[in-house]
Motif scaffolding. Structure first.
Motif, PDB file in Angstrom:
ATOM      1  N   SER A 114       0.801  -1.216   0.000  1.00  0.00           N
ATOM      2  CA  SER A 114       0.000   0.000   0.000  1.00  0.00           C
ATOM      3  C   SER A 114       0.833   1.265   0.000  1.00  0.00           C
ATOM      4  O   SER A 114       0.290   2.356   0.076  1.00  0.00           O
ATOM      5  CB  SER A 114      -0.927   0.011   1.219  1.00  0.00           C
ATOM      6  N   VAL A 115       2.151   1.141  -0.075  1.00  0.00           N
ATOM      7  CA  VAL A 115       3.006   2.306   0.090  1.00  0.00           C
ATOM      8  C   VAL A 115       3.517   2.739  -1.269  1.00  0.00           C
ATOM      9  O   VAL A 115       3.910   1.926  -2.083  1.00  0.00           O
ATOM     10  CB  VAL A 115       4.190   1.984   1.023  1.00  0.00           C
ATOM     11  N   VAL A 116       3.509   4.027  -1.520  1.00  0.00           N
ATOM     12  CA  VAL A 116       4.064   4.611  -2.725  1.00  0.00           C
ATOM     13  C   VAL A 116       5.151   5.574  -2.306  1.00  0.00           C
ATOM     14  O   VAL A 116       4.914   6.487  -1.520  1.00  0.00           O
ATOM     15  CB  VAL A 116       2.985   5.353  -3.536  1.00  0.00           C
ATOM     16  N   LEU A 117       6.363   5.353  -2.784  1.00  0.00           N
ATOM     17  CA  LEU A 117       7.486   6.215  -2.445  1.00  0.00           C
ATOM     18  C   LEU A 117       7.673   7.241  -3.548  1.00  0.00           C
ATOM     19  O   LEU A 117       7.745   6.892  -4.717  1.00  0.00           O
ATOM     20  CB  LEU A 117       8.758   5.378  -2.293  1.00  0.00           C
ATOM     21  N   VAL A 161      -4.156   4.090  -0.140  1.00  0.00           N
ATOM     22  CA  VAL A 161      -2.787   4.261  -0.617  1.00  0.00           C
ATOM     23  C   VAL A 161      -2.159   5.332   0.253  1.00  0.00           C
ATOM     24  O   VAL A 161      -2.642   6.472   0.278  1.00  0.00           O
ATOM     25  CB  VAL A 161      -2.735   4.675  -2.093  1.00  0.00           C
ATOM     26  N   ALA A 162      -1.116   4.984   1.011  1.00  0.00           N
ATOM     27  CA  ALA A 162      -0.530   5.903   1.986  1.00  0.00           C
ATOM     28  C   ALA A 162       0.963   6.015   1.766  1.00  0.00           C
ATOM     29  O   ALA A 162       1.608   5.125   1.222  1.00  0.00           O
ATOM     30  CB  ALA A 162      -0.806   5.417   3.413  1.00  0.00           C
ATOM     31  N   SER A 163       1.514   7.139   2.184  1.00  0.00           N
ATOM     32  CA  SER A 163       2.957   7.359   2.124  1.00  0.00           C
ATOM     33  C   SER A 163       3.600   6.898   3.431  1.00  0.00           C
ATOM     34  O   SER A 163       2.917   6.780   4.452  1.00  0.00           O
ATOM     35  CB  SER A 163       3.242   8.848   1.892  1.00  0.00           C
ATOM     36  N   PRO A 164       4.900   6.632   3.444  1.00  0.00           N
ATOM     37  CA  PRO A 164       5.561   6.220   4.693  1.00  0.00           C
ATOM     38  C   PRO A 164       5.425   7.252   5.804  1.00  0.00           C
ATOM     39  O   PRO A 164       5.353   6.899   6.982  1.00  0.00           O
ATOM     40  CB  PRO A 164       7.027   6.044   4.268  1.00  0.00           C
ATOM     41  N   ALA A 165       5.371   8.540   5.440  1.00  0.00           N
ATOM     42  CA  ALA A 165       5.233   9.574   6.468  1.00  0.00           C
ATOM     43  C   ALA A 165       3.908   9.461   7.199  1.00  0.00           C
ATOM     44  O   ALA A 165       3.812   9.766   8.384  1.00  0.00           O
ATOM     45  CB  ALA A 165       5.378  10.957   5.833  1.00  0.00           C
ATOM     46  N   LEU A 312       0.003  14.758  -5.239  1.00  0.00           N
ATOM     47  CA  LEU A 312       0.260  15.854  -4.309  1.00  0.00           C
ATOM     48  C   LEU A 312       0.124  15.403  -2.861  1.00  0.00           C
ATOM     49  O   LEU A 312       0.982  15.681  -2.021  1.00  0.00           O
ATOM     50  CB  LEU A 312      -0.700  17.003  -4.611  1.00  0.00           C
ATOM     51  N   ILE A 313      -0.951  14.693  -2.550  1.00  0.00           N
ATOM     52  CA  ILE A 313      -1.195  14.241  -1.175  1.00  0.00           C
ATOM     53  C   ILE A 313      -0.082  13.305  -0.709  1.00  0.00           C
ATOM     54  O   ILE A 313       0.434  13.416   0.407  1.00  0.00           O
ATOM     55  CB  ILE A 313      -2.562  13.549  -1.078  1.00  0.00           C
ATOM     56  N   LEU A 314       0.319  12.388  -1.547  1.00  0.00           N
ATOM     57  CA  LEU A 314       1.369  11.447  -1.172  1.00  0.00           C
ATOM     58  C   LEU A 314       2.710  12.156  -0.979  1.00  0.00           C
ATOM     59  O   LEU A 314       3.489  11.795  -0.101  1.00  0.00           O
ATOM     60  CB  LEU A 314       1.497  10.350  -2.222  1.00  0.00           C
ATOM     61  N   SER A 315       2.981  13.165  -1.806  1.00  0.00           N
ATOM     62  CA  SER A 315       4.225  13.915  -1.628  1.00  0.00           C
ATOM     63  C   SER A 315       4.214  14.727  -0.345  1.00  0.00           C
ATOM     64  O   SER A 315       5.280  15.053   0.185  1.00  0.00           O
ATOM     65  CB  SER A 315       4.462  14.836  -2.829  1.00  0.00           C
ATOM     66  N   LEU A 316       3.026  15.059   0.150  1.00  0.00           N
ATOM     67  CA  LEU A 316       2.906  15.789   1.411  1.00  0.00           C
ATOM     68  C   LEU A 316       2.819  14.854   2.609  1.00  0.00           C
ATOM     69  O   LEU A 316       2.561  15.311   3.726  1.00  0.00           O
ATOM     70  CB  LEU A 316       1.671  16.699   1.376  1.00  0.00           C
ATOM     71  N   GLY A 317       2.992  13.568   2.390  1.00  0.00           N
ATOM     72  CA  GLY A 317       2.948  12.611   3.486  1.00  0.00           C
ATOM     73  C   GLY A 317       1.544  12.255   3.913  1.00  0.00           C
ATOM     74  O   GLY A 317       1.320  11.936   5.081  1.00  0.00           O
ATOM     75  N   GLY A 318       0.585  12.297   2.985  1.00  0.00           N
ATOM     76  CA  GLY A 318      -0.805  12.016   3.317  1.00  0.00           C
ATOM     77  C   GLY A 318      -1.276  10.657   2.861  1.00  0.00           C
ATOM     78  O   GLY A 318      -0.479   9.756   2.570  1.00  0.00           O
ATOM     79  N   VAL A 319      -2.598  10.531   2.771  1.00  0.00           N
ATOM     80  CA  VAL A 319      -3.255   9.255   2.483  1.00  0.00           C
ATOM     81  C   VAL A 319      -4.317   9.495   1.413  1.00  0.00           C
ATOM     82  O   VAL A 319      -4.961  10.553   1.390  1.00  0.00           O
ATOM     83  CB  VAL A 319      -3.903   8.672   3.758  1.00  0.00           C
ATOM     84  N   LEU A 360      -5.047   1.858   7.987  1.00  0.00           N
ATOM     85  CA  LEU A 360      -4.086   2.822   8.498  1.00  0.00           C
ATOM     86  C   LEU A 360      -3.909   2.681  10.005  1.00  0.00           C
ATOM     87  O   LEU A 360      -2.787   2.784  10.529  1.00  0.00           O
ATOM     88  CB  LEU A 360      -4.541   4.228   8.155  1.00  0.00           C
ATOM     89  N   PHE A 361      -5.011   2.409  10.718  1.00  0.00           N
ATOM     90  CA  PHE A 361      -4.952   2.276  12.171  1.00  0.00           C
ATOM     91  C   PHE A 361      -4.492   0.907  12.639  1.00  0.00           C
ATOM     92  O   PHE A 361      -4.400   0.662  13.841  1.00  0.00           O
ATOM     93  CB  PHE A 361      -6.326   2.559  12.780  1.00  0.00           C
ATOM     94  N   SER A 362      -4.215   0.009  11.707  1.00  0.00           N
ATOM     95  CA  SER A 362      -3.798  -1.338  12.114  1.00  0.00           C
ATOM     96  C   SER A 362      -2.481  -1.295  12.903  1.00  0.00           C
ATOM     97  O   SER A 362      -2.177  -2.200  13.676  1.00  0.00           O
ATOM     98  CB  SER A 362      -3.629  -2.220  10.881  1.00  0.00           C
TER      99      SER A 362
END
Length: 365
Positions: A114-117, A161-165, A312-319, A360-362
């Motif tokens: 689920s992570v996109v770098l 889809v979430a970023s590592p941040a 944009l959201i992923l680059s800002l560390g979002g979901v 996300l809360f897992s």
């Protein structure tokens, strides 16, 4: 009386005048012909280099094939510009694929699928391969089981889809996490449905989070920042902000204008509230776009803006949370107005929110 034909004398040969043809002696080659000559020379050079590389290294050996002489002009004309360009493009692609590519370092992630770098630079007009990660979700089998049952949860993939941040930020949040959902009439009616739905208004997250709804019917994007500022000024500041907006703006302004506003406001939110985790809920398809002349153009603009805002959201560390099961060719998911969701459509929307936030809360256990 008609004029008499002049009889030709015997033994006299009448010579016909040759038709005047444009002289080709002083023909100036056009720019296209010069380009074609340059391209042909490049292709011939590439062919010669490839033949030399394939031939065995033998100083005393002659050419492997005998010369066939000059090609006729007719055969040369058959080599069209499209074939020449295709040959160049394919060979350049092979050379570029063989070149070493510097890949970014892969950070460890709890949920690797689920992570996109993304790069540290702000890739506003570049496209990371986000759609590739969602392809498996779009091809997930459709189930007739009602949402909320154990069978439904097993068959439906997580739309998150979430970023590592974002994962790192969740680990640092206290329990329970405060979540605020902001949106227009879609979220308003989904909130109404949640009160009598299986998931409830807390989306079955009461053990780890408290969910509050800030939905306004007819809300446009310009109303987001004032609403968020009032919410952040309250005593209970939210830790996660989920945004579902944009469909109402697409009819009133071009997609590029909306994207620039979204970029400006979300970047400002990230700078002003660095500990706030931003969640983008994809804009939904509509069967009817009120006030639109060309509905297909509006839908194409919706898809394009969705892709850019995900980046944009992923680059800002979002979901990001997608809604792939809400489709245009499923009229049972919409009301008669073709805009708002039916009860079945609201259930699918709630299921996407619940599954996305639960994955996300897992980490919180």
């Amino acid at each position: 009386m008609p004029p008499r034909k002049v009889q030709q004398k015997k033994g006299v040969r009448v010579l016909k005048q040759a038709s005047k043809r444009p002289s080709t002696q002083h023909h100036q080659p056009s720019d296209e012909e010069e380009d074609m000559g340059t391209i042909r020379a490049l292709v011939a050079r590439v062919d010669a280099l490839e033949r030399e590389r394939l031939q065995p290294c033998d100083a005393g050996a002659g050419p492997s094939t005998a010369s066939t002489g000059k090609k006729s002009a007719r055969l040369v004309e058959k080599c069209t510009k499209s074939r020449i360009l295709a040959s160049l493009v394919s060979r350049i692609g092979v050379l570029e694929a063989a070149a070493p590519v510097q890949e970014p370092a892969v950070l460890p992630s709890p949920v690797a699928s689920s992570v996109v770098l993304l790069a540290s630079s702000f890739p506003m007009f570049s496209r990371p391969d986000v759609d590739g990660l969602l392809q498996g979700q779009a091809q997930s089998p459709q189930s007739s089981v009602l949402p909320g049952s154990s069978e439904s949860s097993a068959l439906v993939a997580s739309p998150l889809v979430a970023s590592p941040a974002a994962y790192a930020g969740i680990l640092n949040l206290p329990v329970p996490v405060r979540i605020v959902l902001c949106g227009h009439s879609i979220l308003f009616w989904v909130h109404r449905r949640a009160s009598s739905s299986f998931s409830g208004m807390q989306l079955q997250l009461s053990a780890s989070a408290t969910v509050s709804w800030e939905a306004r019917r007819g809300m446009l994007w310009d109303a987001l920042l004032p609403l968020v500022c009032r919410t952040m000024a309250s005593a209970a500041q939210p830790h996660i902000l989920l945004i579902h907006l944009g469909e109402n703006d697409l009819v009133q302004r071009p997609g590029m204008d909306l994207l620039l506003k979204v970029r400006r406001d979300l970047t400002w939110l990230r700078r002003s509230y660095p500990n706030l985790i931003l969640v983008w809920s994809d804009m939904l398809v509509r069967r009817i776009w009120r006030g639109a002349i060309y509905t297909n153009k509006i839908d194409r603009s919706r898809k394009w803006v969705n892709r850019k805002v995900r980046d944009l959201i992923l680059s800002l560390g979002g979901v990001c949370i997608s809604h792939d099961r809400v489709k245009f060719y499923s009229p049972q998911l919409f009301r008669d107005d073709g805009v708002h969701l039916s009860e079945r459509g609201c259930d699918l929307f709630l299921e996407d929110l619940r599954l996305g936030l639960r994955s996300l809360f897992s980490l919180l256990g």
